[in-house]
Design an enzyme around this catalytic site. Structure first.
Site: not given
Lengths: 202, 355
Positions: B223, B37, B225, B316-317, B193
Site C-alpha cells: 500500500r 484513509y 502512505n 497530523y501530517k 498506531h
C-alpha cells in the site's frame, strides 16, 4: 478516597482497574503513596489473603500515614522502601523466585505501577495478568524523546526535561517497556514560544 | 538498464535531486482528486516495467546516498536498529528474503551463491563481497537484520505474530515519518498506531490487522502512505525533531517549489518462512513540488487533495501551518480541467496546463 477518573484516551495509554483478590499460591502487592489505600481495601476482601502476601510499599510523600495500617495487615512479608530505585532489587528477587500462580497487584502512581509492571513482564508475567489500581497523584513518568532522559513526577504540560532542558509537551503515547509517556519538544517550530504550563487534568 | 547512482545528501546542503526518470516513476499516491484513509492494500506481485512496483525491493538512483545517510544516523544513534531477543530468527529470514530477491531481480548488481549454509553475498554498488554461515551470527559483523538493512533502502519493521496480534519487536528505522522505534518497540498493532487521528474510529486498523494477520508466504501485499517534508530530509525522526522542526518555517513563496517535498511511503508486507513474522518494509520516496507539477495531471490533483484535506489530517501530517502557502503555489498548476483516474502520470494523454 484518592481516586481519579482518567478521561478516555488513545490506545497506548494504560487504563487501570480496581484490585480484587484472585486465587493464587502467593501474592505480591507493590504500592506507593496513596496506593496503600487500595491495598488496605483489597486486604479486607480476601480472608487469608495476606498470609500468603509479600507487600512492598514506598510511602513517597505520605510518610508514616499508612505504614502502621499496612503493617497491621500481618502480611507474610512487609517491606517499606525509601524510593522505588531502592526497592527494585528486592522486587526483581521476589519475581525471580516466584512460581506459577503468583498474583501481582500494583497500586498508586502511574510511575510506580508502570515500572513494577515492566519488571513483572521481564520476569515472564503477561501484562494482562497483572492487576493495577491508580491512587493518588496524576503525575507522570516522562521520557524525553530527544535525549531519552526520564523525568519523574511531571505535573505540568509543558514541562522542562530534567536532563537536556528542552521544553516538552506531555503526550498520552505510552511505552510499557520504558514505563514512560513520551515528551516531545513543544517549541521546535517556534523556538521560545512555550505555552504557559498547565497542571495535568486541570 | 544500468542504474546511475547519484552522489547526493539528505541533510546539510540537501543536494538530493530526482532525475527525469525518477520523476516519471515516482509513486504518486493519489488515485483521485481527494484523499481519505483507507485500507488500500493490493498484492505486491510486480508492476509496470520500470515502475517502483516492478521489483520486490526497488533499487533506484538514490541507493548509495541513502545507505550513506543511514550509516550517519546509526553512528549518531545506534538505537535506531533494535531487535528483541526472540526476533533473531526473523532477522535471518529478512536477510534471506532481501538477498534472494535482490540477486534475482538485479543480477548485474547483486549475487548470492549458496552452498549449504555457506553463503557468499556480493553487493557490487557498495563494494561488498562477504562469505558467511547462514544462521550463525558470529560470521556477520552485526545482527542479520542490521547487516542486510544497511544495504537496503527504506525502513524495516519486523512484526512478531502471537495470538491474533502483531507486535513491533524489531526494526531498522532511519527514514521515518516522525515515529520512534526505540519508544514503540514491543507495542502491539493498536498501541503503536495509537497517535493516529480518525483512523481508529473508522475501523481502519481493525481491518488492516485482520488483513495482515492473513498475509501468506509468497503472497506479499503493498500500500502507499504519504506526508509532507520540508527539504529532502530522510531522518524526520522524533529524536531529532528539535533540530529539524524549525526547517518548516523556512518556506517562502520563492523557495517552496524546490524546498517542499511530498513524501511517499511504499509499504510492503511479507510473511517470513521460519519465524512466521511479518516483514514490513517502509520505503520512502521524496519529490519536490516543482518536480510534481512538471506532470500536469499530478499538479492539478495535488492542489485539490491538499486544498480539501480535513484539518485534522493536515495537522497530523504536520503541514497545517504551511498549507496556505502550499495552496498559493499549487493553485498556479490547477486549471480546473478534469484528471484521468489512477495514479499514473499519463503524460501522453493528459492535456498540458491551460494557462
Amino acid at each position: 478516597m484518592s481516586t481519579f477518573q482518567f478521561p478516555p484516551s488513545i490506545r497506548s495509554r494504560p487504563v487501570y482497574g480496581t484490585l480484587a483478590p484472585r486465587p493464587g499460591k502467593a501474592h505480591l502487592m507493590i504500592a506507593d503513596a496513596e496506593g496503600a489505600e487500595a491495598i488496605l481495601s483489597l486486604a479486607g476482601q480476601g480472608p487469608g489473603l495476606m498470609a500468603k502476601t509479600h507487600v512492598i510499599y514506598i510511602p513517597k510523600g505520605t510518610g508514616e500515614t499508612y505504614v502502621d495500617q499496612l503493617r497491621a495487615l500481618k502480611s507474610a512479608q512487609f517491606y517499606t522502601g525509601p524510593t522505588y530505585a531502592a526497592s527494585v532489587q528486592r522486587i526483581r528477587r521476589v519475581l525471580s523466585d516466584a512460581h506459577m500462580g503468583l498474583q501481582v497487584y500494583l497500586a498508586g502512581t502511574e510511575g510506580l505501577m508502570g515500572q513494577a509492571e515492566a519488571e513483572a513482564i521481564a520476569a515472564g508475567i503477561p501484562h494482562s495478568a497483572i492487576q493495577t489500581e491508580h491512587r493518588g497523584s496524576v503525575a507522570r513518568r516522562m521520557q524525553c524523546v530527544h535525549c531519552k532522559g526520564i523525568t519523574e513526577d511531571v505535573m505540568t504540560d509543558p514541562f522542562t526535561c530534567a536532563h537536556c532542558g528542552l521544553n516538552l509537551f506531555v503526550r498520552d503515547h505510552y511505552s510499557r517497556r520504558l514505563a514512560a509517556f513520551q515528551g516531545v519538544c513543544v517549541d521546535a517550530e517556534d523556538p521560545g514560544n512555550v505555552p504557559e504550563p498547565r497542571e495535568l487534568y486541570s | 538498464m544500468t542504474i546511475q547512482f547519484n552522489d547526493e545528501t539528505f541533510r546539510d546542503d540537501y543536494s538530493f535531486r530526482n532525475s527525469d526518470r525518477a520523476i516519471k516513476r515516482f509513486p504518486f499516491p493519489f488515485h483521485e482528486d481527494s484523499y481519505m484513509y483507507s485500507v488500500n492494500m493490493e498484492q505486491h506481485r510486480g508492476g509496470p516495467s520500470g515502475s517502483v512496483y516492478e521489483k520486490r525491493f526497488d533499487v533506484d538512483e538514490h541507493y548509495l546516498s541513502e545507505m550513506r545517510d543511514r550509516a550517519i544516523v546509526l553512528a549518531e544513534d545506534p538505537l535506531r536498529c533494535q531487535s528483541l531477543p526472540h526476533m533473531t530468527l526473523a532477522g535471518w529470514d529478512t536477510l534471506e528474503l532481501i538477498m534472494v530477491s535482490k540477486s534475482e531481480d538485479y543480477p548485474d548488481l547483486f549475487e548470492l551463491h549458496r552452498d549449504g549454509s555457506r553463503w557468499r553475498w556480493v553487493n557490487k554498488p557498495m563494494g561488498i563481497d562477504h562469505t558467511f554461515t547462514f544462521l550463525d551470527e558470529t560470521t556477520l559483523p552485526c545482527g542479520p537484520l542490521e547487516y542486510i538493512t544497511r544495504q537496503a533502502q527504506g525502513d524495516y519493521a519486523v512484526l512478531d505474530q502471537r495470538g491474533d496480534m502483531l507486535y513491533m519487536d524489531a526494526g531498522m528505522v532511519t527514514t521515518q515519518a516522525d515515529w520512534s522505534l526505540d519508544f514503540d518497540i514491543g507495542m502491539d498493532f493498536f498501541e503503536w498506531h495509537a497517535p493516529v487521528p480518525l483512523a481508529h474510529e473508522m475501523g481502519i486498523f481493525k481491518r488492516a490487522l485482520k488483513f495482515l494477520l492473513n498475509v501468506q508466504q509468497g503472497a506479499p501485499a503493498r500500500r502507499l502512505n504519504w506526508t509532507m517534508t520540508v527539504n529532502p530530509l530522510l531522518d524526520t525522526s522524533p529524536e531529532n525533531y528539535h533540530k529539524w522542526g524549525i526547517q518548516k518555517t523556512t518556506l517562502t513563496p520563492e523557495n517552496i517549489g524546490a524546498k517542499q517535498h511530498l513524501r511517499v511511503e511504499l509499504q510492503t508486507f511479507y510473511r517470513l518462512p521460519r519465524s512466521n513474522a511479518l516483514l514490513f518494509p517502509i520505503r520512502c520516496y521524496l519529490i519536490a513540488f516543482q518536480d510534481i507539477v512538471s506532470v500536469p495531471k499530478w499538479g492539478r490533483r495535488l492542489h485539490r487533495v491538499v486544498r480539501d484535506l480535513p484539518d485534522e489530517l493536515a495537522t497530523y501530517k504536520g503541514f497545517i501551518a504551511n498549507r496556505p502557502m502550499m495552496l498559493d503555489y499549487l493553485s498556479q498548476y490547477d486549471d480546473g480541467l478534469p484528471t484521468s483516474p489512477g495514479v499514473w502520470p499519463d503524460l501522453e494523454t493528459e492535456p498540458p496546463l491551460q494557462r
